[in-house]
Design a protein around this motif. Structure first.
Motif: not given
Length: 651
Positions: A159-161, A163, A208-210, A222, A224-227
């Motif tokens: 996963k990569r967050y 912005e 701002k996604v993951t 996804e 927000g930050d769901t890393t």
């Protein structure tokens, strides 16, 4: 003629074994045991929130490290060194007196040692123990599976967050180009699912996604930050039992584990019966596929609920199953597997979407299947070889997965040979007069002396005899002399002289001679008792002879003798619970000191976990196809003669 215990089980030369590196790491000082019976471990898994503290009690063969017992049962204990006592992370508190190793001294204060703190990988479970497991405190870069293999944590799921800059009239790049440009260390390929979601998700999340990437595929985006939220499920797809383990891919640790009987059971207890069912009725194949899918789906729902994980956050699945189970879950006609020359449709099934096998997980979650070496040495054995490092160890090692179809692997450190032996249903309790599966009420341990001592699953009234109890019962009867070397009960007239305290248990049901293991009451007739019959002994003889013939021939192919084997790995849900002493006594394994015979646990499931935790290990599983040579026993002209030679007990 019966043989003595000293003849059947060689004396253990601890110094010699220590020099060979077969004991625990230096300073561990394992408590001596005879490889018999079971020990109970009561784990209390602590949590910062007391209401989330849980307890789990497990039963394992004596000598298993506490760390391994925990890992087999989905209990996460911190570790990064592979169980060698060097990372000093697997800290647990053990109630009662336990040996202190030099690694413990380096890790804990005197007060902590006195309070029972030890390194879990160096504590051997030689008696019942209560173990407190602290909450996880680290995010390891390596994970350790139950057989002590270290895995560098590098899952296919990444996963990569990011912005992103919002579009403008001066910057009208497509949404997907904007996202991919921000992921500078990977070059993922988006699929249609992502393109459909991307415009809405980006704008709802203020850009701002993951990004969720599996191998080279961008499978989702996804908000927000769901890393830290990424999970996978490892399956050991057995003919009899299916085990699922939910893994936290960010930590490399198990979250929950569950098992259940394969819902294909009504179609037959073994693969041949199920293959035959599809040959007799074309409608059986889709029903078998549906039953397999229902089993996988129910277990997935169970582990996700137990782990409090949203199934949509499970992005990958690995399945380790034999060739027939793999074919059936994919809906592939298994008939060619059941008739000579035993041909698979493919040795390396392609990954499929989870929805293709009835799993309700992330919409783009993929299912990877382990490759197979042959029709009867399937992906579950490849997974087991991966977990036990059969291609990495220079010792002479024998790997046996005991079941209806028994798979055998021998390595001399350079070459690896494998084969399959038809053991029959005896080890599963099939074709045994009072046989049953390993469930509450099943006798799993038998000891004979002045009386009969039984270990019963669930500590309830005995109802029958499971596989490990069958092996124990026969081994003990041979030890005390009530079974002769050919596997025949001694004549009634001789029994009082040989074993006076047990002679009255040797009786008959009709014309068949039986030995009474348990009487529900003192005056119970044999028909109401749990007994071992002469036919039961014969069933076990045929099963063990097929297995011992298999490993004997493989050793000879490598120019080795029985005494050259330095380690025996007993694998599978049944093999791991056989008493090493009993296995040696009946000739199921070579006559070796019991310390060389290791209960390896659910290594198929361990291999599946490794494939999910590390893309390097997954590549290693595929490489095994080139490194292992399959030997077809049915082609051997001397197989039948060698089989007859292996039928007897003792020697």
């Amino acid at each position: 003629m019966s043989s003595s215990a000293d003849d059947d089980v060689p004396e253990v030369d601890l110094d010699a074994v220590r020099r060979e590196g077969l004991l625990a790491p230096p300073g561990a000082g394992p408590v001596a045991h005879d490889g018999a019976g079971r020990v109970s471990l009561r784990f209390t898994v602590l949590d910062p929130d007391p209401e989330r503290t849980t307890q789990r009690e497990v039963r394992v063969p004596p000598g298993v490290p506490v760390f391994d017992a925990a890992s087999w049962n989905g209990i996460a204990i911190d570790s990064t060194c592979g169980g060698h006592g060097t990372c000093h992370k697997c800290k647990v508190r053990v109630e009662g007196s336990t040996p202190i190793t030099r690694h413990d001294v380096k890790t804990f204060t005197r007060e902590q040692l006195d309070d029972g703190w030890r390194l879990a990988c160096l504590v051997q479970a030689t008696r019942d123990l209560a173990v407190d497991v602290p909450p996880l405190t680290t995010r390891p870069k390596a994970a350790t599976v139950g057989v002590g293999r270290q895995v560098i944590l590098r899952p296919a799921v990444q996963k990569r967050y990011v912005e992103l800059d919002e579009p403008s009239l001066a910057d009208q790049r497509p949404d997907i180009d904007r996202l991919l440009a921000a992921i500078d260390d990977l070059e993922p390929v988006p699929d249609l699912h992502v393109l459909r979601r991307l415009p809405t998700v980006l704008r709802a999340a203020d850009f701002k996604v993951t990004a969720v990437i599996v191998d080279e595929a961008l499978v989702d985006v996804e908000p927000g930050d769901t890393t830290d939220v990424r999970y996978a499920i490892a399956y050991d797809l057995g003919t009899t039992t299916v085990v699922a383990t939910l893994l936290d891919l960010a930590l490399g640790t198990p979250v929950a584990v569950a098992s259940m009987l394969n819902k294909q059971q009504p179609f037959g207890g073994d693969v041949i019966t199920r293959i035959s069912a599809t040959m007799m009725d074309p409608e059986t194949l889709p029903r078998l596929q549906q039953a397999a899918s229902a089993t996988l789906a129910e277990l997935a729902a169970q582990v996700c609920a137990e782990g409090e994980v949203d199934p949509r956050h499970v992005y990958e699945v690995a399945v380790a199953g034999n060739a027939t189970m793999t074919a059936l879950v994919l809906g592939i006609d298994p008939e060619p597997l059941g008739v000579a020359p035993f041909v698979m449709a493919t040795s390396q099934p392609a990954a499929v979407l989870a929805t293709d096998v009835g799993l309700d997980l992330h919409p783009r979650a993929r299912v990877a299947f382990f490759p197979a070496l042959g029709a009867y040495v399937g992906g579950d054995i490849v997974a087991g070889m991966l977990a036990t490092g059969m291609d990495r160890d220079k010792r002479v090692r024998l790997f046996i997965d005991v079941g209806t179809n028994c798979e055998i692997v021998v390595s001399d450190g350079d070459r690896i040979l494998s084969t399959a032996a038809p053991a029959g249903p005896a080890f599963e309790g099939g074709a045994i007069k009072c046989g049953m599966r390993a469930a509450d009420g099943a006798i799993e341990v038998v000891r004979l002396g002045d009386d009969v001592q039984l270990g019963v699953i669930g500590d309830v009234e005995p109802k029958g005899l499971c596989g490990s109890g069958l092996v124990d019962a026969v081994a003990e009867l041979a030890k005390v002399g009530l079974l002769d070397g050919t596997g025949r009960f001694v004549p009634d007239a001789q029994a009082p002289t040989i074993a006076p305290a047990l002679a009255d248990r040797l009786t008959r049901i009709g014309e068949e001679r039986v030995f009474v293991l348990h009487r529900p009451h003192a005056d119970a007739p044999p028909e109401e008792c749990v007994v071992l019959s002469q036919r039961d002994v014969r069933e076990l003889q045929f099963a063990k002879a097929a297995i011992s013939t298999g490993w004997t021939l493989l050793l000879e192919e490598l120019g080795l003798e029985h005494k050259d084997v330095q380690q025996v790995l007993m694998a599978g849900s049944f093999g791991s619970y056989i008493s090493p002493a009993s296995a040696v006594r009946i000739g199921l394994v070579p006559k070796l000191p019991v310390l060389r015979i290791v209960s390896a646990g659910n290594v198929a499931g361990e291999g599946a976990k490794m494939a999910l935790l590390s893309i390097r290990e997954r590549a290693g599983a595929e490489a095994l196809l080139e490194e292992v040579t399959y030997v077809e026993l049915s082609d051997r002209a001397d197989f039948n003669d060698r089989f007859v030679e292996q039928l007897g007990f003792g020697g």
